[in-house]
Write a protein that holds these residues in place. Sequence first.
Motif, PDB file in Angstrom:
ATOM      1  N   LEU A   5       1.205  -1.133   0.117  1.00 24.11           N
ATOM      2  CA  LEU A   5       0.094  -0.311  -0.226  1.00 24.11           C
ATOM      3  C   LEU A   5       0.791   0.805   0.214  1.00 24.11           C
ATOM      4  N   THR A   6      -0.189   2.316  -0.888  1.00 29.06           N
ATOM      5  CA  THR A   6       0.619   3.442  -0.950  1.00 29.06           C
ATOM      6  C   THR A   6       0.425   4.646   0.475  1.00 29.06           C
ATOM      7  N   PRO A   7       1.296   6.085   0.521  1.00 29.67           N
ATOM      8  CA  PRO A   7       0.210   6.964   1.023  1.00 29.67           C
ATOM      9  C   PRO A   7      -1.068   6.793   0.835  1.00 29.67           C
ATOM     10  N   VAL A   8      -1.530   6.610  -0.877  1.00 28.41           N
ATOM     11  CA  VAL A   8      -2.387   7.236  -1.702  1.00 28.41           C
ATOM     12  C   VAL A   8      -3.427   6.562  -1.650  1.00 28.41           C
ATOM     13  N   ASP A   9      -2.945   4.954  -1.196  1.00 32.28           N
ATOM     14  CA  ASP A   9      -4.493   4.353  -0.646  1.00 32.28           C
ATOM     15  C   ASP A   9      -5.033   4.484   0.829  1.00 32.28           C
ATOM     16  N   TRP A  10      -4.342   4.863   1.560  1.00 36.57           N
ATOM     17  CA  TRP A  10      -4.503   4.667   3.083  1.00 36.57           C
ATOM     18  C   TRP A  10      -3.912   6.111   3.739  1.00 36.57           C
ATOM     19  N   PRO A  11      -4.160   7.295   3.311  1.00 37.76           N
ATOM     20  CA  PRO A  11      -3.039   8.199   3.995  1.00 37.76           C
ATOM     21  C   PRO A  11      -3.660   8.600   5.132  1.00 37.76           C
TER      22      PRO A  11
ATOM     23  N   TYR B  94     -12.994  -3.209  10.564  1.00 36.58           N
ATOM     24  CA  TYR B  94     -13.490  -3.614   8.051  1.00 36.58           C
ATOM     25  C   TYR B  94     -14.054  -2.536   8.326  1.00 36.58           C
ATOM     26  N   GLU B  95     -14.960  -1.494   8.881  1.00 39.61           N
ATOM     27  CA  GLU B  95     -15.909  -0.229   9.151  1.00 39.61           C
ATOM     28  C   GLU B  95     -15.061   1.005   8.689  1.00 39.61           C
ATOM     29  N   GLU B  96     -13.812   1.468   9.299  1.00 34.78           N
ATOM     30  CA  GLU B  96     -13.082   2.007   9.272  1.00 34.78           C
ATOM     31  C   GLU B  96     -11.658   1.700   8.052  1.00 34.78           C
ATOM     32  N   LEU B  97     -11.834   0.277   7.243  1.00 29.58           N
ATOM     33  CA  LEU B  97     -10.511   0.867   6.480  1.00 29.58           C
ATOM     34  C   LEU B  97     -11.021   1.699   4.891  1.00 29.58           C
ATOM     35  N   PRO B  98      -9.667   1.640   4.148  1.00 32.01           N
ATOM     36  CA  PRO B  98     -10.291   1.963   3.142  1.00 32.01           C
ATOM     37  C   PRO B  98     -10.800   1.326   1.854  1.00 32.01           C
ATOM     38  N   GLU B  99     -11.687   1.911   1.584  1.00 30.43           N
ATOM     39  CA  GLU B  99     -12.645   1.135   0.147  1.00 30.43           C
ATOM     40  C   GLU B  99     -11.176  -0.223  -0.467  1.00 30.43           C
TER      41      GLU B  99
ATOM     42  N   TYR C 253       2.127  -3.603   8.272  1.00 29.89           N
ATOM     43  CA  TYR C 253       3.373  -3.328   8.630  1.00 29.89           C
ATOM     44  C   TYR C 253       3.738  -2.066   7.814  1.00 29.89           C
ATOM     45  N   VAL C 254       3.622  -0.146   8.986  1.00 27.27           N
ATOM     46  CA  VAL C 254       3.760   0.218   8.007  1.00 27.27           C
ATOM     47  C   VAL C 254       5.289   0.501   8.507  1.00 27.27           C
ATOM     48  N   PHE C 255       5.520   1.158   6.926  1.00 28.99           N
ATOM     49  CA  PHE C 255       7.461   1.893   7.353  1.00 28.99           C
ATOM     50  C   PHE C 255       7.012   3.447   6.353  1.00 28.99           C
ATOM     51  N   ALA C 256       8.140   4.093   7.056  1.00 30.27           N
ATOM     52  CA  ALA C 256       8.043   5.402   6.022  1.00 30.27           C
ATOM     53  C   ALA C 256       6.843   5.691   5.002  1.00 30.27           C
ATOM     54  N   ASP C 257       7.358   5.027   3.801  1.00 27.07           N
ATOM     55  CA  ASP C 257       6.647   5.788   2.329  1.00 27.07           C
ATOM     56  C   ASP C 257       5.787   4.649   1.779  1.00 27.07           C
ATOM     57  N   TYR C 258       5.434   3.644   2.725  1.00 27.07           N
ATOM     58  CA  TYR C 258       4.935   2.324   2.668  1.00 27.07           C
ATOM     59  C   TYR C 258       4.275   1.507   3.191  1.00 27.07           C
ATOM     60  N   ALA C 259       3.344   0.698   2.822  1.00 32.35           N
ATOM     61  CA  ALA C 259       2.910   0.007   3.994  1.00 32.35           C
ATOM     62  C   ALA C 259       2.453  -1.383   3.530  1.00 32.35           C
ATOM     63  N   LEU C 260       2.781  -2.739   3.974  1.00 33.29           N
ATOM     64  CA  LEU C 260       2.759  -3.547   3.896  1.00 33.29           C
ATOM     65  C   LEU C 260       0.993  -4.442   4.251  1.00 33.29           C
ATOM     66  N   VAL C 261      -0.060  -5.126   3.357  1.00 29.11           N
ATOM     67  CA  VAL C 261      -1.286  -5.944   4.355  1.00 29.11           C
ATOM     68  C   VAL C 261      -0.511  -7.090   4.636  1.00 29.11           C
ATOM     69  N   VAL C 262      -0.266  -8.487   5.271  1.00 25.00           N
ATOM     70  CA  VAL C 262       0.103  -9.391   5.686  1.00 25.00           C
ATOM     71  C   VAL C 262      -1.355 -10.283   5.766  1.00 25.00           C
ATOM     72  N   GLU C 263      -1.876 -11.149   5.044  1.00 28.81           N
ATOM     73  CA  GLU C 263      -2.770 -12.817   5.832  1.00 28.81           C
ATOM     74  C   GLU C 263      -1.947 -13.543   6.176  1.00 28.81           C
ATOM     75  N   TYR C 264      -1.580 -13.446   7.374  1.00 28.80           N
ATOM     76  CA  TYR C 264      -1.361 -15.147   7.949  1.00 28.80           C
ATOM     77  C   TYR C 264      -2.756 -16.070   7.959  1.00 28.80           C
ATOM     78  N   PRO C 265      -2.280 -17.695   7.218  1.00 29.94           N
ATOM     79  CA  PRO C 265      -3.542 -18.703   8.055  1.00 29.94           C
ATOM     80  C   PRO C 265      -3.472 -18.526   9.202  1.00 29.94           C
TER      81      PRO C 265
END
Length: 365
Positions: free
Chosen positions: A183-189, A209-214, A291-303
């Motif tokens: 994800l980038t800041p554009v996806d979830w400012p 879930y209801e508070e997440l970006p579309e 996981y939120v880094f300085a200029d991007y984020a990584l969304v991971v789904e662990y089974p």
Amino acid sequence: MIIDPQRFREPAHGEDYEESQRYYTDDAMGDIDDACSDYPSRDLQRLLSEAARLIDIHDDGTSAYYESLDPDVVGTWVLGTSWHKPVSYDAENVGLMRDVLEHYRDVMRRASVYADNTYDDTWRLLNDENWLDTLCFSERQFAINSLRHPGLRRAAQALIERRRFRSRLCKHDSARQAQHSRLTPVDWPELFEPVEPTNDTGTYGRVLYEELPERLQDLIDEQSVLVIRCDSLNESEHSALTHAASKLIFGIDVSGKPATFEVFAGGLLRIPVIANRNLLKEIRSNLTVVYVFADYALVVEYPWRGMTGKARIASAESLEIQAFKNPALVPSTVTNDLLPCRFIVNRVEGLPTGRLDLWADDIPF
């Protein structure tokens, strides 16, 4: 009355997978609509439709899913705490829904046994177009079981076709890689807005879930995501963030007491099981972490399967009880293959922290 499993078929020529899935969903919903047509309250149809949708979404294709299928888990997914304490208006529908789910569970467990254990060779199952002709079992016994469990033959056919189709899709061994997106800041400012530093290490927030970006709502099917803010990681650590395998280990928590941990991301992420049982019970198919880094984020789904989660939590409780009675009885956990822990979830904001009473300070030793 039973919610029949969705008939599974491969996409027709020129039809994408999503279109084919809508066929099964519409068909299954039609069965539910017919089953509920005699009831004055259409709320029952709505509840069963949602139950069928959630059961299908979180079906991982294994027999363990149906062996562990728990009507109370599904009912809680649909109604939350109202499942166990329904208001008078919903009480009758909850009772009927429980009967339907229990019958569905019984049929699917038996169908899964037939689909898993009674065919000759895997290659025949994958190549023979005659569904039940490849199965080796007593037709007489199957007929008896079908009378006891209406819909059994159709359920077994559906499971065989599902597994046949999935086996053709899984040509690559990618099971070790968890589903993830960048994800980038554009996806979830809001995610990248400055946050006041805190000394409260081990406490993490979650976003419902209801508070997440579309865009993110389209990616996940969970009720919330866990947010972890990260400093820079080295290359091996960053690669480990998307490791799919989880592991139950035994160790010492921050208070110096024995504790069990669910380990994700190759060891980087560790979650004390008992302290976070409320978080783990909330999970349906995947622990979703951003996981939120300085200029991007990584969304991971662990089974992490909600249907089998109760057994894992019970196993953790058993280990801790053994350690309380006699630490020597607890098998040592080998963690040489794990990376050093970077993130330990001692508390999740908005969720009560669980603990075993046997570790309470006022209990005499």
